[in-house]
Design a protein around this motif. Structure first.
Motif, PDB file in Angstrom:
ATOM      1  N   LEU A 269       0.823  -1.198   0.000  1.00  0.00           N
ATOM      2  CA  LEU A 269       0.000   0.000   0.000  1.00  0.00           C
ATOM      3  C   LEU A 269       0.873   1.270   0.000  1.00  0.00           C
ATOM      4  N   THR A 270       2.036   1.198   0.618  1.00  0.00           N
ATOM      5  CA  THR A 270       2.954   2.341   0.594  1.00  0.00           C
ATOM      6  C   THR A 270       3.350   2.670  -0.840  1.00  0.00           C
ATOM      7  N   GLU A 271       3.636   1.622  -1.617  1.00  0.00           N
ATOM      8  CA  GLU A 271       4.015   1.829  -3.020  1.00  0.00           C
ATOM      9  C   GLU A 271       2.849   2.458  -3.791  1.00  0.00           C
ATOM     10  N   GLN A 272       1.637   1.963  -3.536  1.00  0.00           N
ATOM     11  CA  GLN A 272       0.455   2.501  -4.222  1.00  0.00           C
ATOM     12  C   GLN A 272       0.243   3.977  -3.911  1.00  0.00           C
ATOM     13  N   LEU A 273       0.567   4.368  -2.672  1.00  0.00           N
ATOM     14  CA  LEU A 273       0.344   5.734  -2.238  1.00  0.00           C
ATOM     15  C   LEU A 273       1.537   6.647  -2.542  1.00  0.00           C
ATOM     16  N   GLY A 274       2.511   6.111  -3.253  1.00  0.00           N
ATOM     17  CA  GLY A 274       3.619   6.943  -3.709  1.00  0.00           C
ATOM     18  C   GLY A 274       4.747   7.084  -2.714  1.00  0.00           C
ATOM     19  N   GLY A 275       4.770   6.220  -1.693  1.00  0.00           N
ATOM     20  CA  GLY A 275       5.841   6.280  -0.697  1.00  0.00           C
ATOM     21  C   GLY A 275       6.957   5.314  -1.013  1.00  0.00           C
TER      22      GLY A 275
END
Length: 276
Positions: A269-275
């Motif tokens: 989810l971090t990757e999805q949110l641009g983190g």
């Protein structure tokens, strides 16, 4: 027989819970599915009856139903009773509906995944006195945090939580700002910093102590203005995504008996949110 679970709310399209739970079912090879269901407030009682009739094994509850669902349940766990709010419903072996609140415990798991359990004697400043702050305050108290101060613009709201906890101190936002250097753990629970709302700080961090711990329950964006400013002061940062994932994992455990892989889900989810 295939199990099914759901999340109910109004609105519900924005929820990432279906993606999270269905990924866990796939990873754990569980024959189940999880769906979002849009339930208007006037249809809540009918929805609960329908879920029971159709054999739902459990479901999550989000805004605006966390309080209003309680009369339609058979029992509540201790924390849900204290909070007067439910975010997880479990269908028990005898067919009863039991309500839990996993938000506060989910936050504590996320916090201690980052900082460990050795900080429970440190002074905590909880910013805000809404439903999220209430759940976090009780959850912190239940695992042994004793030095909790709650700061809110309307200090009476903070005082009500302190009175119910029979512990802690209630202060104004201004008092918090003037005495920031007396705290070591900061937990930001207001909507300040949400990408859909007021992208701002809850107060000035001029007196923020170097090397403290700063947590926020907002996870979109991952780095709120509060966390950005605290990081510049050398703080250890805990964003709100861990709380979201762990509250879901606790619900999963209530339903299915084991704790799913939270680290992989947070990374996804971090990757999805641009983190990073």
């Amino acid at each position: 027989m295939k199990k099914w679970f759901a999340v109910i709310g109004d609105p519900i399209a924005q929820s990432k819970s279906p993606e999270m739970h269905n990924a866990w079912y796939e990873q754990e090879k569980v024959d189940a599915t999880y769906i979002p269901v849009h339930v208007k407030p006037e249809n809540l009682q009918q929805a609960v009856a329908s879920f029971k009739l159709l054999g739902a094994s459990g479901w999550n509850v989000t805004i605006p139903h966390k309080q209003t669902i309680i009369p339609f349940l058979d029992e509540l766990d201790e924390l849900a009773k204290k909070m007067g709010a439910v975010n997880t419903v479990v269908r028990t072996a005898d067919g009863k509906l039991k309500g839990y609140n996993t938000d506060g415990p989910g936050f504590v798991k996320s916090l201690e995944a980052a900082i460990g359990t050795s900080k429970r004697t440190e002074p905590v400043l909880l910013i805000g006195a809404g439903g999220a702050a209430r759940g976090i305050a009780f959850a912190l108290q239940m695992v042994g945090y004793k030095n909790i101060t709650i700061a809110n613009r309307t200090v009476e709201k903070a005082q009500r939580i302190v009175d119910e906890m029979n512990a802690g101190v209630a202060i104004t936002i201004q008092q918090a700002e003037e005495n920031l250097d007396t705290y070591r753990i900061f937990i930001q629970t207001t909507p300040a910093g949400m990408s859909t709302g007021d992208f701002a700080l809850p107060f000035s961090l001029e007196k923020f102590p170097t090397g403290a711990i700063a947590a926020d329950i907002v996870y979109n964006p991952l780095m709120t203005p509060f966390l950005q400013a605290a990081e510049q002061k050398g703080a250890t940062i805990v964003n709100g995504l861990g709380m979201f994932v762990h509250q879901g994992a606790i619900a999963y455990e209530h339903w299915l008996g084991n704790y799913p892989n939270t680290n992989a889900m947070i990374a996804r989810l971090t990757e999805q949110l641009g983190g990073k």
